[in-house]
Design a protein around this motif. Structure first.
Motif, PDB file in Angstrom:
ATOM      1  N   VAL A   1       0.892  -1.159   0.000  1.00  0.00           N
ATOM      2  CA  VAL A   1       0.000   0.000   0.000  1.00  0.00           C
ATOM      3  C   VAL A   1       0.927   1.204   0.000  1.00  0.00           C
ATOM      4  O   VAL A   1       1.330   1.705   1.050  1.00  0.00           O
ATOM      5  N   TRP A   2       1.298   1.638  -1.197  1.00  0.00           N
ATOM      6  CA  TRP A   2       2.360   2.637  -1.335  1.00  0.00           C
ATOM      7  C   TRP A   2       2.239   3.479  -2.603  1.00  0.00           C
ATOM      8  O   TRP A   2       2.119   4.689  -2.544  1.00  0.00           O
ATOM      9  N   TRP A   3       2.262   2.839  -3.775  1.00  0.00           N
ATOM     10  CA  TRP A   3       2.264   3.575  -5.033  1.00  0.00           C
ATOM     11  C   TRP A   3       1.029   4.462  -5.165  1.00  0.00           C
ATOM     12  O   TRP A   3       1.075   5.550  -5.742  1.00  0.00           O
ATOM     13  N   GLU A   4      -0.085   4.025  -4.615  1.00  0.00           N
ATOM     14  CA  GLU A   4      -1.298   4.835  -4.701  1.00  0.00           C
ATOM     15  C   GLU A   4      -1.165   6.144  -3.921  1.00  0.00           C
ATOM     16  O   GLU A   4      -1.784   7.151  -4.281  1.00  0.00           O
ATOM     17  N   MET A   5      -0.345   6.150  -2.859  1.00  0.00           N
ATOM     18  CA  MET A   5      -0.090   7.405  -2.148  1.00  0.00           C
ATOM     19  C   MET A   5       0.947   8.246  -2.884  1.00  0.00           C
ATOM     20  O   MET A   5       0.837   9.468  -2.963  1.00  0.00           O
ATOM     21  N   ILE A   6       1.963   7.589  -3.438  1.00  0.00           N
ATOM     22  CA  ILE A   6       2.991   8.309  -4.184  1.00  0.00           C
ATOM     23  C   ILE A   6       2.364   9.067  -5.360  1.00  0.00           C
ATOM     24  O   ILE A   6       2.729  10.212  -5.650  1.00  0.00           O
ATOM     25  N   THR A   7       1.417   8.451  -6.035  1.00  0.00           N
ATOM     26  CA  THR A   7       0.772   9.092  -7.183  1.00  0.00           C
ATOM     27  C   THR A   7      -0.264  10.135  -6.775  1.00  0.00           C
ATOM     28  O   THR A   7      -0.641  10.978  -7.589  1.00  0.00           O
ATOM     29  N   GLY A   8      -0.717  10.078  -5.529  1.00  0.00           N
ATOM     30  CA  GLY A   8      -1.740  11.008  -5.063  1.00  0.00           C
ATOM     31  C   GLY A   8      -3.154  10.458  -5.148  1.00  0.00           C
ATOM     32  O   GLY A   8      -4.122  11.156  -4.843  1.00  0.00           O
ATOM     33  N   LYS A   9      -3.295   9.195  -5.546  1.00  0.00           N
ATOM     34  CA  LYS A   9      -4.614   8.565  -5.590  1.00  0.00           C
ATOM     35  C   LYS A   9      -5.194   8.425  -4.194  1.00  0.00           C
ATOM     36  O   LYS A   9      -6.400   8.587  -3.979  1.00  0.00           O
ATOM     37  N   SER A  10      -4.338   8.098  -3.241  1.00  0.00           N
ATOM     38  CA  SER A  10      -4.752   7.903  -1.858  1.00  0.00           C
ATOM     39  C   SER A  10      -3.858   8.732  -0.948  1.00  0.00           C
ATOM     40  O   SER A  10      -2.906   9.369  -1.402  1.00  0.00           O
ATOM     41  N   SER A  11      -4.162   8.710   0.353  1.00  0.00           N
ATOM     42  CA  SER A  11      -3.389   9.521   1.294  1.00  0.00           C
ATOM     43  C   SER A  11      -2.806   8.663   2.405  1.00  0.00           C
ATOM     44  O   SER A  11      -3.339   7.607   2.750  1.00  0.00           O
ATOM     45  N   TRP A  12      -1.683   9.142   2.968  1.00  0.00           N
ATOM     46  CA  TRP A  12      -1.114   8.540   4.166  1.00  0.00           C
ATOM     47  C   TRP A  12      -1.935   8.934   5.401  1.00  0.00           C
ATOM     48  O   TRP A  12      -2.101   8.145   6.317  1.00  0.00           O
ATOM     49  N   ALA A  13      -2.426  10.161   5.422  1.00  0.00           N
ATOM     50  CA  ALA A  13      -3.109  10.706   6.598  1.00  0.00           C
ATOM     51  C   ALA A  13      -4.539  10.189   6.696  1.00  0.00           C
ATOM     52  O   ALA A  13      -5.243  10.064   5.687  1.00  0.00           O
ATOM     53  N   TYR A  14      -4.964   9.935   7.908  1.00  0.00           N
ATOM     54  CA  TYR A  14      -6.333   9.483   8.169  1.00  0.00           C
ATOM     55  C   TYR A  14      -7.318  10.636   8.155  1.00  0.00           C
ATOM     56  O   TYR A  14      -8.446  10.504   7.668  1.00  0.00           O
ATOM     57  N   ALA A  15      -6.881  11.780   8.701  1.00  0.00           N
ATOM     58  CA  ALA A  15      -7.817  12.887   8.909  1.00  0.00           C
ATOM     59  C   ALA A  15      -7.330  14.162   8.241  1.00  0.00           C
ATOM     60  O   ALA A  15      -6.154  14.297   7.881  1.00  0.00           O
ATOM     61  N   ASP A  16      -8.246  15.099   8.070  1.00  0.00           N
ATOM     62  CA  ASP A  16      -7.924  16.413   7.520  1.00  0.00           C
ATOM     63  C   ASP A  16      -7.562  17.370   8.649  1.00  0.00           C
ATOM     64  O   ASP A  16      -8.146  17.325   9.728  1.00  0.00           O
ATOM     65  N   LEU A  17      -6.589  18.226   8.390  1.00  0.00           N
ATOM     66  CA  LEU A  17      -6.339  19.345   9.291  1.00  0.00           C
ATOM     67  C   LEU A  17      -7.335  20.444   8.974  1.00  0.00           C
ATOM     68  O   LEU A  17      -7.737  20.610   7.828  1.00  0.00           O
ATOM     69  N   PRO A  18      -7.777  21.249   9.943  1.00  0.00           N
ATOM     70  CA  PRO A  18      -7.354  21.220  11.355  1.00  0.00           C
ATOM     71  C   PRO A  18      -8.277  20.403  12.259  1.00  0.00           C
ATOM     72  O   PRO A  18      -8.390  20.678  13.448  1.00  0.00           O
ATOM     73  N   SER A  19      -8.992  19.398  11.698  1.00  0.00           N
ATOM     74  CA  SER A  19      -9.894  18.607  12.533  1.00  0.00           C
ATOM     75  C   SER A  19      -9.137  17.750  13.532  1.00  0.00           C
ATOM     76  O   SER A  19      -9.705  17.252  14.489  1.00  0.00           O
ATOM     77  N   VAL A  20      -7.841  17.562  13.324  1.00  0.00           N
ATOM     78  CA  VAL A  20      -7.012  16.852  14.277  1.00  0.00           C
ATOM     79  C   VAL A  20      -5.768  17.691  14.540  1.00  0.00           C
ATOM     80  O   VAL A  20      -5.249  18.352  13.646  1.00  0.00           O
ATOM     81  N   LYS A  21      -5.320  17.719  15.762  1.00  0.00           N
ATOM     82  CA  LYS A  21      -4.152  18.500  16.134  1.00  0.00           C
ATOM     83  C   LYS A  21      -2.922  17.607  16.230  1.00  0.00           C
ATOM     84  O   LYS A  21      -3.026  16.421  16.542  1.00  0.00           O
ATOM     85  N   LEU A  22      -1.773  18.204  15.975  1.00  0.00           N
ATOM     86  CA  LEU A  22      -0.512  17.476  16.052  1.00  0.00           C
ATOM     87  C   LEU A  22      -0.360  16.864  17.438  1.00  0.00           C
ATOM     88  O   LEU A  22      -0.508  17.530  18.449  1.00  0.00           O
ATOM     89  N   GLY A  23      -0.093  15.556  17.457  1.00  0.00           N
ATOM     90  CA  GLY A  23       0.116  14.868  18.718  1.00  0.00           C
ATOM     91  C   GLY A  23      -1.106  14.125  19.227  1.00  0.00           C
ATOM     92  O   GLY A  23      -1.003  13.344  20.153  1.00  0.00           O
ATOM     93  N   GLU A  24      -2.270  14.350  18.618  1.00  0.00           N
ATOM     94  CA  GLU A  24      -3.472  13.653  19.066  1.00  0.00           C
ATOM     95  C   GLU A  24      -3.422  12.184  18.659  1.00  0.00           C
ATOM     96  O   GLU A  24      -2.955  11.840  17.578  1.00  0.00           O
ATOM     97  N   THR A  25      -3.927  11.329  19.530  1.00  0.00           N
ATOM     98  CA  THR A  25      -4.084   9.921  19.181  1.00  0.00           C
ATOM     99  C   THR A  25      -5.554   9.498  19.254  1.00  0.00           C
ATOM    100  O   THR A  25      -5.886   8.372  18.886  1.00  0.00           O
ATOM    101  N   ASP A  26      -6.413  10.390  19.729  1.00  0.00           N
ATOM    102  CA  ASP A  26      -7.843  10.135  19.758  1.00  0.00           C
ATOM    103  C   ASP A  26      -8.473  10.856  18.567  1.00  0.00           C
ATOM    104  O   ASP A  26      -8.555  12.083  18.535  1.00  0.00           O
TER     105      ASP A  26
END
Length: 505
Positions: free
Chosen positions: A98-123
């Motif tokens: 699960v890699w090339w799809e992120m490299i191309t921009g088809k998918s994302s590494w991140a689960y959530a959009d900023l700023p709905s989650v703050k740096l350091g949050e795990t919840d």
């Protein structure tokens, strides 16, 4: 890598780089002299040494035959012998991810959009999901199924752990902790599912080059891997090194890379380090350093593209020091088919992508494209399934740096051979003999080649597959398209019925 006017090939490299800074060469064009310099540290010093010690080796390989350069083992042999008593846990790996799809921009590494989650949050209960997060349980299961069906050993999963929303250049402890998954990635379920399919997951540690943070969490991260049946990690060092002022190729980081490999060995973990210093044969001492990136690999094809000659140069430069995780196997050259906003193009034919599994040596080989694409070209995928990643013998049949390379390699676990040819942007004809085969034996040669109208830009998917009976007396004259090449599997005949209807080459 140089070639004199009278045809002498000369290669300059270094071996056994440890507790020292990486060497770079600058050419004085006027006087035709190379000058070496070392990567400085944060205060400008090149290296600190304490006696008794020694600097890395500087190597010169010279030959009238370019292939001799590729076959030299001097870089490997100038390193110390293996540091481990037991190496039975170190195995070659063929994987998907699960890699090339992120490299191309088809998918994302991140689960959530900023700023709905703050740096350091795990919840992430109140976070707004991107809707493109690839490292989710169901999607990974699909990759596990594909790997099990087609005989791949492992599945790399990037973007599984928290921190991807805002990570680049951050130096705090809470950037990545390497043990906390996103809410849609079920570690326990995927561990057991992979086990049931006879497949392993491959760990990913993006450090964001916050190296002190990684070292603080390293033992915990490797223990997490051991507890969850991971035995291989792809580590990444994207961005400027933190502590500030240190550099990827400096002494401080050279020490870190070796430290990471030695710590991994304590947990029987194999390492594939990306963005790390180029290898210098240290895999002899630390064989769990299975491969490195350390040059422009396939991912750069989605960031603008490598020139077709790229893979005819790397074996003479980067690979002199050790295996490269080049991540070949891209069958869809038009990146916009995955991401309409990315108009990059992979400068290759499908036939040459197959050849790279032979020409770009590594005991760690990825089939980098998406499963749904491979399902459209199962006949070409067959070569990737068949080709080994561990070899008993290697021959260079043709070679000219920057133009072409043709390798023949013998499987370590059988009498089968495999041939790969990578070509630059010019159409060429490859002429080879099969005299490396055992006399008196017959082999079925399956040739995956460019069609007559193939071209890395105009017609990259034009390939054909032909089968012949060959012996040690056979010869082949094969056309190679611009940016193309060919791959051949040579399977020893066990029964006469295997040659029925096939012509002799």
């Amino acid at each position: 890598m140089m070639k004199t006017d009278d045809g002498l090939y000369i290669n300059l490299h270094e071996a056994a780089l440890k507790e020292y800074s990486c060497m770079h060469l600058e050419l004085d064009d006027e006087n035709m002299v190379f000058e070496s310099h070392l990567t400085p540290d944060a205060v400008g010093n090149m290296a600190y040494m304490q006696a008794p010690t020694q600097t890395p080796w500087r190597t010169v390989i010279a030959s009238k035959n370019a292939g001799d350069i590729l076959l030299s083992n001097i870089t490997l042999n100038l390193n110390e012998p293996c540091a481990y008593d037991d190496v039975s846990w170190i195995k070659p790996v063929k994987y998907i991810g699960v890699w090339w799809e992120m490299i191309t921009g088809k998918s994302s590494w991140a689960y959530a959009d900023l700023p709905s989650v703050k740096l350091g949050e795990t919840d992430f209960a109140n976070a707004q999901p991107t809707g493109k997060h690839a490292a989710n349980t169901d999607h990974v299961k699909m990759h596990i199924d594909f790997a099990a069906e087609h005989g791949f050993d492992q599945v790399l999963v990037e973007g599984w752990n928290v921190g991807w929303e805002d990570w680049f250049g951050k130096s705090k402890d809470y950037v990545f902790d390497f043990v906390t998954p996103y809410p849609d990635f079920d570690v326990n379920e995927l561990r057991e599912y992979a086990k049931s399919k006879g497949v392993r997951l491959m760990m990913h540690h993006e450090t964001s080059s916050s190296v002190r943070n990684y070292e603080r969490h390293m033992d915990e991260a490797y223990q997490f891997m051991e507890d969850n049946n991971y035995n291989a990690v792809k580590s990444g060092y994207v961005g400027d090194i933190i502590p500030r002022g240190e550099h990827h190729y400096g002494q401080w980081m050279v020490n870190h890379y070796i430290y990471a490999v030695k710590e991994a060995a304590k947990h029987k973990v194999m390492v594939n380090a990306h963005e790390a210093v180029r290898p210098t044969g240290l895999r002899r001492t630390y064989p769990n350093l299975l491969a490195n990136e350390s040059a422009r690999g396939t991912e750069y094809e989605a960031f603008g593209g490598n020139k077709p000659a790229h893979t005819t140069i790397l074996p003479f430069t980067r690979l002199i020091g050790g295996p490269m995780d080049y991540t070949p196997g891209i069958f869809e050259q038009d990146v916009s088919k995955y991401n309409p906003d990315n108009h990059s193009w992979v400068n290759t034919t499908i036939a040459r992508q197959l050849a790279l599994y032979v020409t770009m040596y590594s005991p760690l080989q990825m089939a980098a494209d998406l499963p749904e694409t491979y399902n459209k070209y199962l006949d070409a995928l067959q070569f990737i399934k068949d080709v080994p990643v561990d070899w008993a013998d290697t021959k260079v049949l043709e070679a000219e740096p920057g133009d072409f390379i043709t390798y023949a390699r013998k499987d370590k676990n059988s009498d089968n051979w495999f041939v790969g040819r990578t070509n630059d942007e010019d159409p060429r004809v490859s002429n080879i003999k099969f005299d490396f085969l055992e006399p008196g034996k017959k082999y079925v040669a399956t040739i995956y080649s460019d069609k007559k109208d193939a071209h890395y830009k105009k017609n990259p998917k034009a390939y054909e597959i032909k089968k012949y009976v060959v012996t040690s007396k056979s010869k082949l004259s094969q056309k190679c398209a611009p940016g193309g090449g060919y791959a051949i599997s040579l399977i020893e005949v066990q029964d006469k019925s295997e040659t029925k209807g096939l012509k002799k080459l």
